[in-house]
Design a protein around this motif. Structure first.
Motif, PDB file in Angstrom:
ATOM      1  N   ASP A   1       2.149  18.957  -0.400  1.00  0.00           N
ATOM      2  CA  ASP A   1       1.568  20.179  -0.706  1.00  0.00           C
ATOM      3  C   ASP A   1       0.518  20.472  -1.751  1.00  0.00           C
ATOM      4  O   ASP A   1       0.204  21.154  -3.249  1.00  0.00           O
ATOM      5  CB  ASP A   1       2.350  20.835  -0.808  1.00  0.00           C
ATOM      6  N   ALA A   2      -1.397  20.067  -1.042  1.00  0.00           N
ATOM      7  CA  ALA A   2      -2.066  19.697  -2.238  1.00  0.00           C
ATOM      8  C   ALA A   2      -3.579  19.572  -1.406  1.00  0.00           C
ATOM      9  O   ALA A   2      -3.516  19.337  -0.072  1.00  0.00           O
ATOM     10  CB  ALA A   2      -2.146  18.796  -3.836  1.00  0.00           C
ATOM     11  N   ASN A   3      -4.644  20.358  -2.085  1.00  0.00           N
ATOM     12  CA  ASN A   3      -6.054  19.762  -1.126  1.00  0.00           C
ATOM     13  C   ASN A   3      -6.874  18.707  -1.730  1.00  0.00           C
ATOM     14  O   ASN A   3      -5.647  18.091  -2.247  1.00  0.00           O
ATOM     15  CB  ASN A   3      -6.405  20.890  -0.972  1.00  0.00           C
ATOM     16  N   HIS A   4      -7.470  18.690  -1.266  1.00  0.00           N
ATOM     17  CA  HIS A   4      -8.393  17.349  -1.489  1.00  0.00           C
ATOM     18  C   HIS A   4      -8.689  16.723  -2.346  1.00  0.00           C
ATOM     19  O   HIS A   4      -8.634  15.738  -3.365  1.00  0.00           O
ATOM     20  CB  HIS A   4      -9.714  16.886  -1.108  1.00  0.00           C
ATOM     21  N   TRP A   5      -8.607  17.932  -4.064  1.00  0.00           N
ATOM     22  CA  TRP A   5      -8.585  17.478  -4.805  1.00  0.00           C
ATOM     23  C   TRP A   5      -7.134  17.056  -5.802  1.00  0.00           C
ATOM     24  O   TRP A   5      -7.041  17.723  -7.004  1.00  0.00           O
ATOM     25  CB  TRP A   5      -9.832  17.683  -6.179  1.00  0.00           C
ATOM     26  N   ALA A   6      -6.842  16.534  -5.186  1.00  0.00           N
ATOM     27  CA  ALA A   6      -5.310  17.011  -6.085  1.00  0.00           C
ATOM     28  C   ALA A   6      -5.070  16.391  -7.609  1.00  0.00           C
ATOM     29  O   ALA A   6      -4.108  16.524  -8.615  1.00  0.00           O
ATOM     30  CB  ALA A   6      -3.972  16.626  -4.972  1.00  0.00           C
TER      31      ALA A   6
ATOM     32  N   VAL B   1       0.718  -1.259  -0.206  1.00  0.00           N
ATOM     33  CA  VAL B   1      -0.010   0.055   0.473  1.00  0.00           C
ATOM     34  C   VAL B   1       0.779   0.754  -0.570  1.00  0.00           C
ATOM     35  O   VAL B   1       2.078   1.324   0.606  1.00  0.00           O
ATOM     36  CB  VAL B   1      -1.035   0.050   1.137  1.00  0.00           C
ATOM     37  N   GLN B   2       0.193   1.935  -0.514  1.00  0.00           N
ATOM     38  CA  GLN B   2       0.569   3.190  -0.995  1.00  0.00           C
ATOM     39  C   GLN B   2       0.062   4.472  -1.242  1.00  0.00           C
ATOM     40  O   GLN B   2      -0.945   4.640  -1.453  1.00  0.00           O
ATOM     41  CB  GLN B   2       2.024   4.318  -2.349  1.00  0.00           C
ATOM     42  N   ALA B   3       0.145   5.353   0.501  1.00  0.00           N
ATOM     43  CA  ALA B   3      -0.618   6.667   0.573  1.00  0.00           C
ATOM     44  C   ALA B   3      -0.381   7.799   0.099  1.00  0.00           C
ATOM     45  O   ALA B   3       0.953   8.371   0.290  1.00  0.00           O
ATOM     46  CB  ALA B   3      -0.845   6.748   2.189  1.00  0.00           C
ATOM     47  N   VAL B   4      -0.927   8.039  -0.784  1.00  0.00           N
ATOM     48  CA  VAL B   4      -0.442  10.166  -0.935  1.00  0.00           C
ATOM     49  C   VAL B   4      -1.578  11.095   0.197  1.00  0.00           C
ATOM     50  O   VAL B   4      -2.507  10.893   0.076  1.00  0.00           O
ATOM     51  CB  VAL B   4      -1.305  10.152  -2.375  1.00  0.00           C
ATOM     52  N   VAL B   5      -0.540  11.469   0.822  1.00  0.00           N
ATOM     53  CA  VAL B   5      -0.844  12.625   1.709  1.00  0.00           C
ATOM     54  C   VAL B   5      -0.529  13.536   1.463  1.00  0.00           C
ATOM     55  O   VAL B   5       0.324  14.099   1.170  1.00  0.00           O
ATOM     56  CB  VAL B   5       0.209  12.340   3.159  1.00  0.00           C
ATOM     57  N   LEU B   6      -2.094  14.214   1.463  1.00  0.00           N
ATOM     58  CA  LEU B   6      -2.454  15.942   1.008  1.00  0.00           C
ATOM     59  C   LEU B   6      -2.770  16.835   2.485  1.00  0.00           C
ATOM     60  O   LEU B   6      -3.081  16.526   3.055  1.00  0.00           O
ATOM     61  CB  LEU B   6      -2.980  16.058   0.521  1.00  0.00           C
ATOM     62  N   THR B   7      -0.853  17.091   2.431  1.00  0.00           N
ATOM     63  CA  THR B   7      -1.233  18.316   3.381  1.00  0.00           C
ATOM     64  C   THR B   7      -1.600  19.476   4.023  1.00  0.00           C
ATOM     65  O   THR B   7      -1.961  20.043   4.860  1.00  0.00           O
ATOM     66  CB  THR B   7       1.115  17.984   3.353  1.00  0.00           C
ATOM     67  N   ARG B   8      -2.920  19.766   2.874  1.00  0.00           N
ATOM     68  CA  ARG B   8      -3.651  20.559   2.671  1.00  0.00           C
ATOM     69  C   ARG B   8      -5.079  19.824   3.104  1.00  0.00           C
ATOM     70  O   ARG B   8      -5.363  21.207   2.687  1.00  0.00           O
ATOM     71  CB  ARG B   8      -3.357  22.006   1.852  1.00  0.00           C
ATOM     72  N   ASP B   9      -5.219  18.554   3.221  1.00  0.00           N
ATOM     73  CA  ASP B   9      -6.280  18.252   3.044  1.00  0.00           C
ATOM     74  C   ASP B   9      -6.937  18.476   3.910  1.00  0.00           C
ATOM     75  O   ASP B   9      -7.543  19.315   4.827  1.00  0.00           O
ATOM     76  CB  ASP B   9      -6.072  16.371   2.914  1.00  0.00           C
ATOM     77  N   ALA B  10      -8.435  19.385   3.686  1.00  0.00           N
ATOM     78  CA  ALA B  10      -9.242  19.897   4.058  1.00  0.00           C
ATOM     79  C   ALA B  10     -10.213  19.158   4.770  1.00  0.00           C
ATOM     80  O   ALA B  10     -11.301  19.212   5.788  1.00  0.00           O
ATOM     81  CB  ALA B  10     -10.574  21.271   3.054  1.00  0.00           C
ATOM     82  N   PHE B  11     -10.457  17.478   4.108  1.00  0.00           N
ATOM     83  CA  PHE B  11     -11.371  16.887   5.193  1.00  0.00           C
ATOM     84  C   PHE B  11     -10.713  15.690   5.605  1.00  0.00           C
ATOM     85  O   PHE B  11     -11.715  14.327   6.438  1.00  0.00           O
ATOM     86  CB  PHE B  11     -12.567  16.167   3.749  1.00  0.00           C
ATOM     87  N   VAL B  12      -9.418  14.859   5.015  1.00  0.00           N
ATOM     88  CA  VAL B  12      -9.338  14.076   5.852  1.00  0.00           C
ATOM     89  C   VAL B  12      -8.069  14.105   6.990  1.00  0.00           C
ATOM     90  O   VAL B  12      -6.403  14.420   6.163  1.00  0.00           O
ATOM     91  CB  VAL B  12      -8.529  12.804   5.004  1.00  0.00           C
TER      92      VAL B  12
END
Length: 313
Positions: free
Chosen positions: A287-292, A254-265
């Protein structure tokens, strides 16, 4: 000078045309085990490694097209509208959106379109939440070669993390809860579905542009329907997961892409909890929000491809 540059220009145009000609998918109808119908698409050359992409809420499979454009020369790609979204059928009952049923939908799609071939899997938002059910299902062992999850934790894992934080870190628990205000709103019987009926594609695009700080993102012309019926994903699954979480172990890398500015998760769902349940776990931060997947498709495509290539058949 101009004449010397012409061959390179011509080659670039030919390569671009090759990519564009393969961006016309074959469209399929998949019947599920409970007699729903899913609209599915296959993209590219069947002899390439198979990659299945599962969209989130309130999206449909079209949300993947910027990423498909980047990956179509490397993978044979399968996408589908999950039940209640896009051109797929709409179940009558909330229970028809349970995770177990959604896992059977994925199985129906890959069995019809890929036969017994193993495949790589990537998913976003609710696509990730629902495909964790398959990733942690023993019958998919050796069938799913790799899994890239973007902004969608396993509900069972998330419930266990929340249970621990209620006892050990109440402040942290409340911070996570504040990010998930919309989940409670989606359980309201009439208000939530009604609100979606008044939202246009252009209005939704403004919401996404504000989150992602990027203009001219692709439009979802089906947003009112996708938003209205997809609410049942929340209603069917959150309370059972929170009250009776299960131990679910990943059957593949498993690879997780962690979005550091995610507003929901919250990143904690990924960085704190996933390593407990995944033997081969990697993560990357963006460095992105939820819909990267819309605002940074080239980067997301690079992460998906790189991880899949490290875990071939």
């Amino acid at each position: 000078m101009a004449l010397m540059a012409m061959p390179n220009l011509t080659n670039n145009m030919v390569n671009q045309n090759k990519k564009e000609t393969t961006m016309h998918p074959q469209i399929h109808t998949v019947q599920t085990s409970d007699h729903q119908f899913l609209c599915a698409k296959t993209w590219g050359k069947p002899e390439l490694p198979a990659l299945v992409l599962v969209h989130g809420y309130p999206d449909n499979q079209e949300v993947w097209e910027p990423i498909i454009h980047e990956l179509i020369n490397e993978f044979y790609i399968v996408t589908y509208d999950v039940r209640g979204a896009g051109e797929s059928s709409i179940p009558k009952h909330i229970r028809d959106y349970r995770l177990e049923r959604l896992s059977l939908d994925l199985e129906a799609v890959v069995n019809q379109l890929l036969g017994h071939r193993p495949f790589h899997l990537a998913a976003h938002d609710w696509g990730s939440i629902q495909t964790w059910e398959s990733v942690t299902e023993p019958r998919f062992k050796d069938r799913i070669l790799s899994y890239t999850t973007i902004s969608g934790p396993c509900l069972d894992h998330a419930a266990m993390l929340l249970g621990d934080e209620i006892k050990q870190n109440p402040v942290g628990f409340l911070k996570k809860l504040s990010k998930s205000w919309y989940i409670a709103a989606f359980h309201l019987p009439l208000l939530a579905p009604t609100v979606w009926q008044f939202l246009t594609a252009k209005q939704w695009a403004k919401v996404l542009s504000g989150l992602e700080k990027k203009s001219n993102l692709p439009l979802n012309h089906n947003i009112a329907k996708d938003g209205k019926y997809g609410i049942n994903l929340y209603r069917a699954n959150f309370i059972p997961a929170l009250t009776k979480p299960r131990e679910r172990y990943a059957q593949c890398p498993v690879q997780a892409v962690v979005l550091t500015r995610d507003a929901f998760v919250s990143p904690d769902y990924i960085l704190k909890e996933m390593p407990k349940w995944v033997d081969q776990f990697e993560y990357v931060e963006l460095d992105a929000n939820h819909w990267a997947i819309l605002s940074q498709p080239q980067t997301i495509a690079k992460y998906i491809a790189g991880f899949a290539q490290r875990h071939p058949v």
